[in-house]
Design a protein around this motif. Structure first.
Motif, mmCIF file in Angstrom:
data_model
loop_
_atom_site.group_PDB
_atom_site.id
_atom_site.type_symbol
_atom_site.label_atom_id
_atom_site.label_comp_id
_atom_site.label_asym_id
_atom_site.label_seq_id
_atom_site.Cartn_x
_atom_site.Cartn_y
_atom_site.Cartn_z
ATOM 1 N N LEU A 156 1.719 7.553 3.260
ATOM 2 C CA LEU A 156 2.048 8.928 2.884
ATOM 3 C C LEU A 156 3.123 8.961 1.802
ATOM 4 N N GLU A 157 4.087 8.043 1.899
ATOM 5 C CA GLU A 157 5.150 8.005 0.897
ATOM 6 C C GLU A 157 4.598 7.574 -0.460
ATOM 7 N N ILE A 158 3.669 6.630 -0.453
ATOM 8 C CA ILE A 158 3.040 6.199 -1.706
ATOM 9 C C ILE A 158 2.237 7.345 -2.309
ATOM 10 N N GLU A 159 1.481 8.050 -1.459
ATOM 11 C CA GLU A 159 0.707 9.201 -1.948
ATOM 12 C C GLU A 159 1.628 10.249 -2.551
ATOM 13 N N TRP A 160 2.733 10.529 -1.861
ATOM 14 C CA TRP A 160 3.691 11.515 -2.369
ATOM 15 C C TRP A 160 4.310 11.056 -3.683
ATOM 16 N N SER A 161 4.668 9.779 -3.777
ATOM 17 C CA SER A 161 5.304 9.279 -4.993
ATOM 18 C C SER A 161 4.354 9.379 -6.186
ATOM 19 N N HIS A 162 3.076 9.113 -5.964
ATOM 20 C CA HIS A 162 2.103 9.254 -7.057
ATOM 21 C C HIS A 162 1.988 10.717 -7.477
ATOM 22 N N TYR A 163 2.022 11.598 -6.496
ATOM 23 C CA TYR A 163 1.889 13.033 -6.763
ATOM 24 C C TYR A 163 3.083 13.564 -7.545
ATOM 25 N N VAL A 164 4.286 13.171 -7.136
ATOM 26 C CA VAL A 164 5.475 13.799 -7.699
ATOM 27 C C VAL A 164 6.048 13.027 -8.895
ATOM 28 N N LEU A 165 5.781 11.721 -8.990
ATOM 29 C CA LEU A 165 6.407 10.911 -10.039
ATOM 30 C C LEU A 165 5.459 10.515 -11.166
ATOM 31 N N ASN A 166 4.160 10.721 -10.979
ATOM 32 C CA ASN A 166 3.203 10.349 -12.024
ATOM 33 C C ASN A 166 3.512 11.090 -13.323
ATOM 34 N N GLY A 167 3.684 10.339 -14.392
ATOM 35 C CA GLY A 167 3.983 10.949 -15.680
ATOM 36 C C GLY A 167 5.461 11.050 -15.989
ATOM 37 N N VAL A 168 6.331 10.631 -15.052
ATOM 38 C CA VAL A 168 7.773 10.646 -15.305
ATOM 39 C C VAL A 168 8.146 9.410 -16.111
ATOM 40 N N GLU A 169 8.753 9.622 -17.264
ATOM 41 C CA GLU A 169 9.133 8.507 -18.133
ATOM 42 C C GLU A 169 10.121 7.593 -17.423
ATOM 43 N N GLY A 170 9.826 6.289 -17.447
ATOM 44 C CA GLY A 170 10.736 5.308 -16.867
ATOM 45 C C GLY A 170 10.381 4.879 -15.459
ATOM 46 N N ILE A 171 9.408 5.564 -14.828
ATOM 47 C CA ILE A 171 8.996 5.219 -13.466
ATOM 48 C C ILE A 171 7.675 4.462 -13.514
ATOM 49 N N ASP A 172 7.662 3.260 -12.954
ATOM 50 C CA ASP A 172 6.450 2.458 -12.825
ATOM 51 C C ASP A 172 5.927 2.654 -11.405
ATOM 52 N N LEU A 173 4.793 3.312 -11.259
ATOM 53 C CA LEU A 173 4.284 3.662 -9.924
ATOM 54 C C LEU A 173 3.913 2.432 -9.104
ATOM 55 N N GLU A 174 3.430 1.388 -9.745
ATOM 56 C CA GLU A 174 3.118 0.155 -9.013
ATOM 57 C C GLU A 174 4.409 -0.479 -8.477
ATOM 58 N N GLU A 175 5.438 -0.464 -9.285
ATOM 59 C CA GLU A 175 6.743 -0.964 -8.866
ATOM 60 C C GLU A 175 7.289 -0.101 -7.717
ATOM 61 N N MET A 176 7.057 1.210 -7.805
ATOM 62 C CA MET A 176 7.506 2.131 -6.761
ATOM 63 C C MET A 176 6.817 1.823 -5.434
ATOM 64 N N GLU A 177 5.512 1.526 -5.501
ATOM 65 C CA GLU A 177 4.775 1.148 -4.279
ATOM 66 C C GLU A 177 5.399 -0.085 -3.639
ATOM 67 N N GLY A 178 5.708 -1.071 -4.463
ATOM 68 C CA GLY A 178 6.327 -2.287 -3.950
ATOM 69 C C GLY A 178 7.683 -2.012 -3.328
ATOM 70 N N PHE A 179 8.432 -1.098 -3.930
ATOM 71 C CA PHE A 179 9.752 -0.760 -3.399
ATOM 72 C C PHE A 179 9.630 -0.067 -2.045
ATOM 73 N N ILE A 180 8.660 0.828 -1.906
ATOM 74 C CA ILE A 180 8.444 1.519 -0.634
ATOM 75 C C ILE A 180 8.102 0.511 0.463
ATOM 76 N N LYS A 181 7.234 -0.444 0.150
ATOM 77 C CA LYS A 181 6.865 -1.462 1.146
ATOM 78 C C LYS A 181 8.048 -2.380 1.450
ATOM 79 N N TYR A 182 8.839 -2.687 0.440
ATOM 80 C CA TYR A 182 10.051 -3.472 0.658
ATOM 81 C C TYR A 182 10.995 -2.748 1.605
#
Length: 347
Positions: free
Chosen positions: A261-287
């Motif tokens: 759910l957190e990954i889904e939310w992060s894609h929804y809210v952060l997609n297109g934000v300059e400087g945010i790598d969504l794949e990196e964000m997924e890894g951070f959430i799992k970490y």
């Protein structure tokens, strides 16, 4: 296993000993003597929490007032949605921690949870303060409506609200442990895509006042997560009948669900934000999920994500020795020196 409803603890019950016989469901007079508690090291947790005291109006928001209109439309939209998410979570957490404290037999637990609830209330007030600094009242109110209307945000929060509300209806030991598990998820996972957004702005020298406020909140949440993890482990040790394979499976299932759910939310809210790598964000959430599982004594479920893929975030959290200067020399603050009493794990 038979379940019984706990009663709220009496304010004073002098017939019982001062030192509680159990964390929950035991007996205690209600008189707190920090020199005679079942878990003496929790006095250090109490002192660490007190050392974090702060107020929102200590943060200078003047530069943010000027910069907010210059953010891109996407950045402004994400800013308001993330603030709404954080406010929704901390509003519910304030009430939930207070409610949990009413069933804690051990008065030291009551006191520590009271401090945590107070800090959650400060967090929630800070979101109103942030918005009042950068947008007019109608926009502030509109942002706070997102938390109860946005379908993706509602889906993301549904499970935690179900668990919290179930405890309201059925205050059992099992449900206490379950809301404590969800509290570690809230404190240690659910905030982090939002924190990353504000820290990413600060990397670009944008909205530094907001990021400073978020770093205060982040520092508090790290301490909350640490203590609540200890409370889970101690409660299970006192109630081994709940420390079963089926409960462990429940924890793993809900951690996995929360990560998804957190990954889904992060894609929804952060997609297109300059400087945010969504794949990196997924890894951070799992970490972060792995880290919280270790804190409550369980194994990692994402073995490929044992290291932090977003190490740049660590620069924005107040866990350093001595005096730290706010981002870009905004102002100086004094911090208690980090020792084995008040140090905590890095992000």
């Amino acid at each position: 296993m038979s379940q019984y409803l706990l009663e709220k603890v009496k304010t004073l019950d002098p017939i019982n000993p001062n030192r509680a016989t159990a964390l929950f469901g035991g007996k205690s007079s209600g008189i707190l003597n920090w020199n005679d508690i079942a878990y003496p090291h929790w006095y250090k947790a109490y002192k660490r929490l007190l050392a974090n005291f702060w107020q929102s109006d200590e943060v200078n928001m003047s530069s943010d007032v000027k910069q907010f209109p210059m953010l891109s439309d996407k950045e402004q939209e994400t800013y308001l949605k993330v603030i709404s998410l954080l406010a929704t979570l901390d509003s519910s957490q304030t009430r939930t921690i207070l409610l949990t404290s009413l069933y804690a037999t051990d008065p030291s637990v009551q006191s520590i949870l009271a401090v945590i609830a107070q800090q959650e209330a400060v967090h929630n007030e800070s979101y109103s303060y942030i918005l009042s600094s950068v947008v007019p009242l109608d926009k502030q109110n509109e942002a706070f409506e997102i938390g109860r209307k946005d379908p993706v945000l509602l889906k993301r929060n549904q499970e935690i609200m179900n668990q919290y509300n179930q405890f309201v209806e059925e205050p059992t030991i099992e449900n206490i442990i379950k809301i404590l598990v969800y509290s570690t998820l809230l404190e240690g996972l659910f905030f982090y895509s939002g924190f990353a957004f504000f820290y990413n702005l600060a990397r670009q020298n944008k909205m530094v006042g907001t990021s400073t406020m978020i770093s205060y909140i982040n520092r508090d949440e790290l301490e909350h997560g640490r203590y609540i993890s200890e409370l889970i482990r101690s409660t299970l040790a006192e109630n081994p009948e709940y420390n079963t394979k089926s409960f462990t499976d429940w924890v793993y299932e809900h951690f996995q669900k929360s990560v998804d759910l957190e990954i889904e939310w992060s894609h929804y809210v952060l997609n297109g934000v300059e400087g945010i790598d969504l794949e990196e964000m997924e890894g951070f959430i799992k970490y972060r999920a792995n880290k919280m599982l270790r804190m409550i004594g369980l194994s990692e479920i994402y073995p490929e994500h044992v290291n932090n893929p977003m190490k740049w975030i660590r620069a924005y959290v107040d866990n350093f020795d001595g005096t730290k200067t706010d981002f870009f020399e905004q102002r100086n603050r004094q911090y208690t020196k980090v020792t084995d009493l008040n140090g905590f794990d890095d992000l």
